[in-house]
Design an enzyme around this catalytic site. Structure first.
Site, PDB file in Angstrom:
ATOM      1  N   GLU A 237       0.719  -1.291   0.424  1.00  0.00           N
ATOM      2  CA  GLU A 237       0.112   0.037  -0.156  1.00  0.00           C
ATOM      3  C   GLU A 237       0.789   0.985   0.048  1.00  0.00           C
ATOM      4  OE1 GLU A 237      -2.727  -0.518   3.119  1.00  0.00           O
ATOM      5  OE2 GLU A 237      -4.493  -1.541   1.986  1.00  0.00           O
TER       6      GLU A 237
ATOM      7  N   GLU B 152      -6.613  -7.809  -0.585  1.00  0.00           N
ATOM      8  CA  GLU B 152      -7.632  -7.623   0.885  1.00  0.00           C
ATOM      9  C   GLU B 152      -8.635  -7.239   0.792  1.00  0.00           C
ATOM     10  OE1 GLU B 152      -4.591  -5.295   3.790  1.00  0.00           O
ATOM     11  OE2 GLU B 152      -3.306  -5.713   2.553  1.00  0.00           O
TER      12      GLU B 152
HETATM   13  C1  GAL Z   1      -4.646  -2.941   4.646  1.00  0.00           C
HETATM   14  C2  GAL Z   1      -3.149  -3.112   5.402  1.00  0.00           C
HETATM   15  C3  GAL Z   1      -3.104  -4.477   6.070  1.00  0.00           C
HETATM   16  C4  GAL Z   1      -3.923  -4.315   7.335  1.00  0.00           C
HETATM   17  C5  GAL Z   1      -5.490  -4.004   6.229  1.00  0.00           C
HETATM   18  C6  GAL Z   1      -6.136  -3.434   7.873  1.00  0.00           C
HETATM   19  O1  GAL Z   1      -4.466  -1.336   4.689  1.00  0.00           O
HETATM   20  O2  GAL Z   1      -2.859  -3.028   3.945  1.00  0.00           O
HETATM   21  O3  GAL Z   1      -2.217  -4.807   6.585  1.00  0.00           O
HETATM   22  O4  GAL Z   1      -3.358  -3.080   8.041  1.00  0.00           O
HETATM   23  O5  GAL Z   1      -5.129  -2.367   5.943  1.00  0.00           O
HETATM   24  O6  GAL Z   1      -7.327  -2.958   7.462  1.00  0.00           O
END
Ligand code: GAL
Length: 634
Positions: A144, A315
């Site tokens: 990110e 994710e």
């Molecule tokens: C994303 C990140 C992850 C985790 C997640 C939590 O932004 O890539 O590592 O922190 O959020 O929602």
């Protein structure tokens, strides 16, 4: 193409003896991918030069032997503590001149050569070791870029690199002075070494200076990412991705994406609704446990273009997150809906974040597919359901959009630099247009600002595009229908000056913006009929046919069936009706969808997504609350 599911996993968080059971359960759930490694530097290299890769060898083996494909992340978003002793000046510096501290993540400055070399070193070690590993089927660079406001760094390293960047771009201080208009306030420079970063000035710095710094900072991200990709490609044939975020505009994703095989992004619908969306309280209440009906789709469409057709959700929110002001739980059905929505927009894979909720560390309040005690959390059953449905479903292919919408990172920097009105925001503007189009039931393609061929769309929209590139100017000729530009279009040169002939200076339309005004929330400019301009209105002088008038008689929108200009920011329903009119003129069929219902056509299949908390009757069928149905589109 076979669409697949996956999950994010941190073997280094768990005793090794539960890895095989975790892998077996992932497989049993129907997951194909497991992403690992992206924050593991301190366990791969606990002290400088002491490499401990054995545990990662074993983790990859356990996961791979269970039939899972591994996405291996490079750990460069989390430089370990010893790195700071080695390179004390590698920390990013905020706009107030304060170094960001160790103790969370993303604390590095993109411009620090020493840190870049460390990244090259660790990525080389990983790529050498796992480049031919049969279980490593994809890579992720870093994690990110830009998250936690980490693109702009005002460090010494950044200042030196910025000066070099300026010298290359402008060649002489005189040329830079002319381009930036530095005669203003006696800001002329005699050498590139005199130029500082545009922070901590008494009042606002020159917008041309800021714009140059924003471009430079974006280029640093591109170079940082490219350095990793080049190394990985030397050792591996597996595709390389990065996981972008929602509503992060600090760097040019199209340019980073050009070096990668796959774009991916991290989709947290409830976090975004709470944290990243301008919407009234009623909207936020109505979609509290479902997320905004358009925010995820916008990013799906954007990243499809950034990935040149290949994109994933790396994710996917599986339950409550921990980082938004409020963190409600999704309605039953939403995890499935979000997953199917991504597939309907063309995602190749959707990976859930994360496998098991962590009982320690910053994200202990963040749900996983499993609870911390390894019992299934509610998201797991929905993931398994999608896996079964995917196995039974025919392929979901992407179809071409009915309309195209241009999204440009430079325009985001430009209007961030010079908003002129406190609530003028480029993302917000483009997103309002996107939402209106979705309300009309349309499939949307998002295009970069240098698109060279518009021949696939009968309607192309470009609100707020701060400058019209020669390439896009030429491409306008290829559009078989209408191109509509919106407020502030082509109103600055690339060096941030007002163009001599006054904006919008668009080919094929006689129109000039004579004056602009920004409007506070309590004010508006009334339009003939019922609508209003909010936030922004322009005094337009035009010889083109007027399509919409303001009540004070000024043109609000003018043009013909080739080029149209909208001289303000209409309220949502006015915008929708204007767009409906343009669609009708081009023979593009529109609907009038309820606020919670969205449609997406995917070559042969028509999906209906009900983002509402109540079932919806639509065209003789009932779409369950928080549910999705699909049917043959023929
Ligand atoms: C994303 C990140 C992850 C985790 C997640 C939590 O932004 O890539 O590592 O922190 O959020 O929602």
């Amino acid at each position: 193409m076979q669409r697949t599911l996956g999950v994010c996993y941190y073997p280094e968080h768990w005793p090794e003896d539960i890895w095989p059971e975790d892998a077996r359960r992932m497989q049993e759930t129907g997951l194909a991918w497991v992403r690992i490694g992206e924050f593991a530097w301190s366990r791969l290299e606990p002290v400088p030069g002491r490499l401990e890769f054995d545990w990662l060898d074993r983790a990859i083996k356990v996961l791979g032997s269970a039939g899972l494909k591994v996405v291996l992340g490079t750990p460069t978003a989390t430089p370990p503590r010893w790195m700071i002793d080695r390179h004390p000046d590698m920390l990013a510096v905020d706009a107030a001149g304060r170094p960001r501290k160790f103790g969370s993540r993303r604390h590095y400055c993109f411009s620090h050569r020493g840190y870049l070399d460390e990244c090259r070193r660790i990525v080389t070690l990983l790529a050498e070791r796992y480049g031919r590993n049969p279980h490593v089927a994809a890579w992720q660079t870093d994690n990110e870029y830009g998250c936690h406001d980490t693109i702009l760094s005002y460090s010494d390293a950044a200042r030196g690199a910025f000066r070099d960047w300026l010298a290359q771009k402008y060649q002489s201080p005189d040329a830079l002075n002319r381009a930036w208009g530095n005669v203003f306030w006696s800001m002329d420079y005699g050498s590139f070494d005199e130029i500082d970063l545009p922070n901590m000035t008494v009042t606002e710095p020159n917008p041309a200076h800021v714009m140059a710094f924003r471009r430079f900072a974006s280029d640093q991200v591109v170079a940082f990412n490219r350095a990793q990709v080049e190394i990985i490609r030397r050792y591996s044939r597996a595709p390389v991705a990065h996981n972008y975020m929602g509503r992060i505009t600090g760097f040019d994703h199209y340019k980073v994406g050009a070096d990668l095989d796959i774009a991916s992004w991290d989709s947290y619908p409830l976090g975004f609704l709470s944290d990243r969306l301008e919407a009234d309280a009623a909207h936020k209440a109505a979609f509290l446990r479902q997320g905004d009906p358009d925010f995820q789709a916008f990013h799906h469409d954007l990243y499809r273009t950034v990935g040149r057709g290949r994109w994933w959700v790396m994710e996917q929110q599986p339950g409550p997150v921990n980082w938004a002001p409020w963190n409600p739980a999704p309605l039953p059905g939403m995890v499935r809906l979000w997953t199917w929505e991504a597939f309907a927009h063309g995602a190749e894979a959707v990976c859930y974040f994360r496998w098991r909720q962590a009982p320690f560390g910053q994200e202990q309040m963040h749900a996983g597919l499993l609870r911390p005690d390894s019992v299934p959390a509610p998201g797991l059953a929905e993931a398994a359901e999608v896996a079964r449905e995917l196995a039974a479903a025919s392929d979901v292919a992407t179809s071409k959009g009915d309309v195209a919408l241009i999204f440009d990172y430079e325009s985001a920097w430009a209007w961030d630099t010079q908003p002129q009105g406190a609530d003028f925001d480029y993302f917000r503007l483009v997103f309002a247009w996107y939402r209106a189009l979705r309300h009309l039931g349309l499939n949307i393609d998002i295009l970069p600002p240098d698109a060279s061929d518009l021949s696939d769309w009968k309607l192309v929209l470009a609100p707020g595009l701060f400058t019209l590139s020669p390439r896009l100017r030429q491409a306008l000729e290829t559009c078989p229908g209408t191109v509509m530009f919106g407020p502030r279009a082509n109103s600055r040169t690339t060096d941030f000056a007002i163009p001599p002939c006054l904006p919008p200076d668009l080919p094929g339309i006689d129109a000039r913006v004579l004056r602009v005004e920004s409007l506070p929330p309590e004010a508006s400019v009334e339009l003939e009929g019922t609508g209003r301009f909010l936030h922004w209105a322009e005094d337009l002088e035009t010889g083109a046919p007027v399509i919409l008038r303001r009540r004070d008689g000024l043109p609000g929108m003018a043009g013909d069936d080739r080029i149209t200009y909208l001289a303000g920011w209409p309220d949502d329903s006015t915008l929708r009706e204007l767009l409906r009119g343009l669609c009708a003129a081009q023979g593009i069929e529109t609907l009038h969808l309820p606020a919670a219902l969205r449609k997406r056509d995917a070559a042969g299949l028509r999906f209906w997504f009900n983002h509402g908390a109540e079932p919806l009757d639509w065209n003789g069928q009932t779409i369950p609350a928080a549910g999705v149905i699909w049917q043959s589109a023929d």
